[in-house]
Design a protein around this motif. Structure first.
Motif, PDB file in Angstrom:
ATOM      1  N   LYS A  27       0.815  -1.230   0.000  1.00 29.38           N
ATOM      2  CA  LYS A  27       0.000   0.000   0.000  1.00 29.38           C
ATOM      3  C   LYS A  27       0.840   1.268   0.000  1.00 29.38           C
ATOM      4  O   LYS A  27       0.492   2.253  -0.660  1.00 29.38           O
ATOM      5  CB  LYS A  27      -0.962   0.033   1.198  1.00 29.38           C
ATOM      6  CG  LYS A  27      -0.307  -0.241   2.552  1.00 29.38           C
ATOM      7  CD  LYS A  27      -0.617  -1.602   3.061  1.00 29.38           C
ATOM      8  CE  LYS A  27       0.399  -2.035   4.093  1.00 29.38           C
ATOM      9  NZ  LYS A  27      -0.051  -3.151   4.886  1.00 29.38           N
ATOM     10  N   ILE A  30      -9.648   0.245   8.345  1.00 33.31           N
ATOM     11  CA  ILE A  30      -8.743  -0.284   7.324  1.00 33.31           C
ATOM     12  C   ILE A  30      -7.372  -0.621   7.892  1.00 33.31           C
ATOM     13  O   ILE A  30      -6.417  -0.783   7.145  1.00 33.31           O
ATOM     14  CB  ILE A  30      -8.646   0.672   6.107  1.00 33.31           C
ATOM     15  CG1 ILE A  30      -8.474   2.117   6.549  1.00 33.31           C
ATOM     16  CG2 ILE A  30      -9.856   0.497   5.207  1.00 33.31           C
ATOM     17  CD1 ILE A  30      -8.372   3.111   5.392  1.00 33.31           C
ATOM     18  N   ASN A  31      -7.296  -0.742   9.206  1.00 31.92           N
ATOM     19  CA  ASN A  31      -6.068  -1.258   9.810  1.00 31.92           C
ATOM     20  C   ASN A  31      -6.452  -2.290  10.867  1.00 31.92           C
ATOM     21  O   ASN A  31      -7.122  -1.957  11.858  1.00 31.92           O
ATOM     22  CB  ASN A  31      -5.239  -0.120  10.420  1.00 31.92           C
ATOM     23  CG  ASN A  31      -3.952  -0.641  11.033  1.00 31.92           C
ATOM     24  OD1 ASN A  31      -3.916  -1.008  12.202  1.00 31.92           O
ATOM     25  ND2 ASN A  31      -2.905  -0.719  10.234  1.00 31.92           N
ATOM     26  N   GLY A  32      -6.054  -3.528  10.627  1.00 33.64           N
ATOM     27  CA  GLY A  32      -6.439  -4.617  11.514  1.00 33.64           C
ATOM     28  C   GLY A  32      -5.813  -4.495  12.891  1.00 33.64           C
ATOM     29  O   GLY A  32      -6.441  -4.813  13.909  1.00 33.64           O
ATOM     30  N   THR A  33      -4.560  -4.022  12.929  1.00 35.36           N
ATOM     31  CA  THR A  33      -3.849  -3.930  14.210  1.00 35.36           C
ATOM     32  C   THR A  33      -4.559  -2.965  15.161  1.00 35.36           C
ATOM     33  O   THR A  33      -4.807  -3.291  16.326  1.00 35.36           O
ATOM     34  CB  THR A  33      -2.397  -3.471  13.952  1.00 35.36           C
ATOM     35  OG1 THR A  33      -1.796  -4.417  13.075  1.00 35.36           O
ATOM     36  CG2 THR A  33      -1.603  -3.363  15.230  1.00 35.36           C
ATOM     37  N   TYR A  90       0.024  -9.345  12.249  1.00 38.59           N
ATOM     38  CA  TYR A  90      -0.894  -8.322  11.730  1.00 38.59           C
ATOM     39  C   TYR A  90      -0.167  -6.992  11.513  1.00 38.59           C
ATOM     40  O   TYR A  90      -0.444  -6.267  10.577  1.00 38.59           O
ATOM     41  CB  TYR A  90      -2.051  -8.033  12.705  1.00 38.59           C
ATOM     42  CG  TYR A  90      -2.875  -9.210  13.133  1.00 38.59           C
ATOM     43  CD1 TYR A  90      -3.049 -10.313  12.310  1.00 38.59           C
ATOM     44  CD2 TYR A  90      -3.518  -9.201  14.374  1.00 38.59           C
ATOM     45  CE1 TYR A  90      -3.823 -11.385  12.722  1.00 38.59           C
ATOM     46  CE2 TYR A  90      -4.301 -10.259  14.791  1.00 38.59           C
ATOM     47  CZ  TYR A  90      -4.440 -11.356  13.958  1.00 38.59           C
ATOM     48  OH  TYR A  90      -5.209 -12.399  14.371  1.00 38.59           O
ATOM     49  N   ALA A  91       0.749  -6.691  12.445  1.00 37.41           N
ATOM     50  CA  ALA A  91       1.341  -5.347  12.478  1.00 37.41           C
ATOM     51  C   ALA A  91       2.382  -5.171  11.379  1.00 37.41           C
ATOM     52  O   ALA A  91       2.959  -6.133  10.884  1.00 37.41           O
ATOM     53  CB  ALA A  91       1.961  -5.097  13.848  1.00 37.41           C
ATOM     54  N   GLU A  92       2.614  -3.914  11.009  1.00 42.86           N
ATOM     55  CA  GLU A  92       3.671  -3.581  10.055  1.00 42.86           C
ATOM     56  C   GLU A  92       5.026  -3.829  10.687  1.00 42.86           C
ATOM     57  O   GLU A  92       5.145  -3.902  11.914  1.00 42.86           O
ATOM     58  CB  GLU A  92       3.568  -2.091   9.676  1.00 42.86           C
ATOM     59  CG  GLU A  92       2.315  -1.728   8.919  1.00 42.86           C
ATOM     60  CD  GLU A  92       2.159  -2.541   7.647  1.00 42.86           C
ATOM     61  OE1 GLU A  92       3.018  -2.452   6.767  1.00 42.86           O
ATOM     62  OE2 GLU A  92       1.178  -3.293   7.541  1.00 42.86           O
ATOM     63  N   ASP A 113       1.079   1.432  12.044  1.00 43.06           N
ATOM     64  CA  ASP A 113      -0.291   1.047  12.375  1.00 43.06           C
ATOM     65  C   ASP A 113      -0.902   2.039  13.359  1.00 43.06           C
ATOM     66  O   ASP A 113      -1.928   2.646  13.074  1.00 43.06           O
ATOM     67  CB  ASP A 113      -0.308  -0.357  13.002  1.00 43.06           C
ATOM     68  CG  ASP A 113       0.175  -1.432  12.042  1.00 43.06           C
ATOM     69  OD1 ASP A 113      -0.512  -1.663  11.046  1.00 43.06           O
ATOM     70  OD2 ASP A 113       1.234  -2.022  12.293  1.00 43.06           O
ATOM     71  N   ASP A 126      -0.392   3.633   8.014  1.00 43.20           N
ATOM     72  CA  ASP A 126      -0.847   2.522   7.169  1.00 43.20           C
ATOM     73  C   ASP A 126      -2.268   2.796   6.657  1.00 43.20           C
ATOM     74  O   ASP A 126      -2.556   2.624   5.471  1.00 43.20           O
ATOM     75  CB  ASP A 126      -0.794   1.229   8.010  1.00 43.20           C
ATOM     76  CG  ASP A 126      -1.350   0.035   7.266  1.00 43.20           C
ATOM     77  OD1 ASP A 126      -0.652  -0.492   6.394  1.00 43.20           O
ATOM     78  OD2 ASP A 126      -2.488  -0.364   7.561  1.00 43.20           O
ATOM     79  N   LYS A 167      -3.884   3.403   2.716  1.00 36.13           N
ATOM     80  CA  LYS A 167      -5.035   2.671   2.173  1.00 36.13           C
ATOM     81  C   LYS A 167      -6.167   3.634   1.792  1.00 36.13           C
ATOM     82  O   LYS A 167      -6.830   3.458   0.770  1.00 36.13           O
ATOM     83  CB  LYS A 167      -5.523   1.647   3.203  1.00 36.13           C
ATOM     84  CG  LYS A 167      -4.491   0.540   3.450  1.00 36.13           C
ATOM     85  CD  LYS A 167      -4.826  -0.266   4.686  1.00 36.13           C
ATOM     86  CE  LYS A 167      -3.848  -1.397   4.930  1.00 36.13           C
ATOM     87  NZ  LYS A 167      -3.992  -2.012   6.249  1.00 36.13           N
ATOM     88  N   GLY A 219      -8.670  -8.225   7.767  1.00 36.69           N
ATOM     89  CA  GLY A 219      -7.905  -7.143   7.142  1.00 36.69           C
ATOM     90  C   GLY A 219      -6.414  -7.364   7.140  1.00 36.69           C
ATOM     91  O   GLY A 219      -5.663  -6.550   6.599  1.00 36.69           O
ATOM     92  N   ALA A 220      -5.951  -8.442   7.739  1.00 37.97           N
ATOM     93  CA  ALA A 220      -4.505  -8.707   7.794  1.00 37.97           C
ATOM     94  C   ALA A 220      -4.317 -10.196   8.055  1.00 37.97           C
ATOM     95  O   ALA A 220      -5.289 -10.924   8.273  1.00 37.97           O
ATOM     96  CB  ALA A 220      -3.864  -7.882   8.908  1.00 37.97           C
TER      97      ALA A 220
HETATM   98  N1  HSE Z   1      -0.541  -3.823   9.403  1.00 38.65           N
HETATM   99  C1  HSE Z   1      -1.665  -3.921   8.556  1.00 38.65           C
HETATM  100  C2  HSE Z   1      -2.922  -3.985   9.423  1.00 38.65           C
HETATM  101  C3  HSE Z   1      -1.561  -5.173   7.721  1.00 38.65           C
HETATM  102  O1  HSE Z   1      -2.799  -4.135  10.644  1.00 38.65           O
HETATM  103  O2  HSE Z   1      -4.007  -3.850   8.905  1.00 38.65           O
HETATM  104  C4  HSE Z   1      -2.495  -5.212   6.574  1.00 38.65           C
HETATM  105  O3  HSE Z   1      -2.304  -4.148   5.703  1.00 38.65           O
END
Ligand code: HSE
Length: 436
Positions: free
Chosen positions: A103, A156-159, A186-188, A194, A199, A203, A298-299
């Protein structure tokens, strides 16, 4: 069946997921694409990977993959915007189609990459870049192509959603939940991306470009993360009938386009309020269809792999047809993509949740409500918390009706100057997400 050869670059969480799902479901994937797809080469520098590479053709040089004459599609899953950019541009120079989950790369360099691809008659697909396993890019570019999109609002961020859900339901500490999100993949790589909303801003920029036919850019996009959120705000919001979600919001108004990422109170009854844990969800309001909700994981390795492989299938199916028949990168012919006026956050209108600490004595609330009235702000609810014995200050929480942020800022400054108010006034924006 036509043979289509993939060069897979990067075997981290998502790359391993792609390798494993491709291996497991290859027969169905081939039947769906009407091609014989194979991973012809893997570019990867790491030794510990979560997949069985015993039969794979591996190179430590990802640029070799981009130049391998046997390869049709380069799948970029290395992340970042420097080496990944070089890799994608080299792949295009060498006549490869590209699939990426990156992204940041698309948000920052998408216009250059798409122009290069178009000039060379190649496809660049990026479904996995937004909302992991949810096919939101396909939905916006194709499923909703009849509509004028009015607004979209998404988790739009799962974390961050995972962290907020755990804080809300289990009262857990922020840092502790973040470590768990990192352990689950999940995390970047840098989790500040995040929790600071970066992030999500990447998106949102992508979604807004597709929704409103505007060039990809992060300029003017307002971004705020969840690091300043206090557990007490999560609890007070619940008491008022709201849930705090970290949202990316894009809206077309007569004054311009709003693009903003920030913690937001949403009514408990709204569709998005019940989307918890690592799940993402995007509400899209459009003129013909009304309001739709797309939700899902989402992740994570395999949900994201699901989107990467869907792109591979799309490219494999279409690569031998005329480029004019392909779906354009942003869903519109590049000739109609035009910059739009972005609204300053001060001019955006939302409701507000406000919290401050005030002396518990007569007249304090009337001073505050007068300030709000003078600023033209209408109050929807007030809570005052009973103070513990010996404590002279109480927490005051106010919910306002929709107002311009400029007016709210003025009122906040005046409230902070009251002698009876201690410290700063904190606020969180409120969205009603009316499902009309
Ligand atoms: N770090 C991102 C999230 C992974 O937590 O959503 C998916 O893009």
């Amino acid at each position: 069946m036509r043979e289509v050869k993939i060069g897979l670059c990067g075997l981290g969480t998502v790359g391993s997921g792609v390798f494993n799902v491709m291996s497991r479901n290859l027969a169905a994937i081939n039947a769906r694409s009407n091609c014989q797809i194979s991973i012809a080469q893997v570019g990867c520098r790491r030794d510990n990977v979560a997949c069985d590479l015993s039969k794979a053709n591996i190179t430590r040089d990802i640029f070799e993959v981009a130049q391998n004459p046997d390869i049709d599609i380069v799948v970029e899953l290395i992340g970042g915007t420097t080496v990944a950019y070089e890799l994608v541009m080299l792949a295009l120079e060498n006549g490869k189609h590209v699939v990426t989950a990156n992204k940041a790369l698309i948000a920052e360099h998408g216009m250059t990459i798409f122009a290069q691809a178009e000039a060379r008659g190649l496809m660049v697909c990026y479904e996995a870049a937004v909302a992991g396993g949810i096919p939101i890019i396909k939905a916006l570019r194709e499923g909703l192509s009849a509509n004028r999109i009015n607004w979209l609002a998404g988790i739009i961020n799962g974390t961050t959603n995972f962290i907020l859900s755990e804080m809300d339901t289990k009262g857990r500490e922020f840092a502790d939940v973040l470590s768990e999100a990192q352990a689950k993949g999940y995390a970047e790589a840098d989790p500040t991306f995040d929790v600071e909303g970066i992030d999500a801003s990447h998106k949102l920029a992508i979604l807004a470009s597709i929704a409103f036919a505007m060039p990809l850019s992060l300029e003017g996009l307002f971004t705020d993360g969840i690091t300043q959120l206090e557990p007490q705000d999560v609890a007070y919001a619940r008491e008022l009938g709201y849930v705090i979600k970290h949202l990316g919001i894009a809206r077309q108004t007569d004054a311009g386009v709003e693009l903003r990422v920030h913690p937001t109170l949403v009514p408990e009854r709204s569709l998005i309020a019940g989307v918890n844990d690592v799940a993402n969800a995007i509400m899209v309001n459009a003129d013909a269809v009304g309001t739709t909700l797309f939700s899902g994981p989402g992740a994570g390795a395999e949900p994201t792999a699901s989107s990467v492989i869907a792109d591979i299938v799309d490219v494999a199916r279409a690569m031998d047809s005329y480029p004019d028949s392909w779906v354009p990168a942003l869903g519109y012919s590049s000739s109609v993509i035009e910059p739009r006026t972005l609204m300053n956050i001060e001019d955006v209108e939302t409701g507000f949740y406000i919290r401050f600490s005030a002396l518990d004595k007569p007249g304090v609330l009337s001073d505050v409500t007068k300030i709000m009235g003078d600023a033209g702000i209408s109050i929807e609810a007030i809570i005052q918390r009973e103070q513990p014995a010996g404590e002279r200050y109480v927490n005051v929480i106010i919910l306002t009706n929709v107002t311009k942020e400029k007016c709210l800022n003025e009122a906040v400054t005046h409230i902070e100057h009251l002698e009876t108010v201690r410290g700063e006034v904190s606020f969180i924006r409120v969205e009603y997400l009316d499902q009309v």
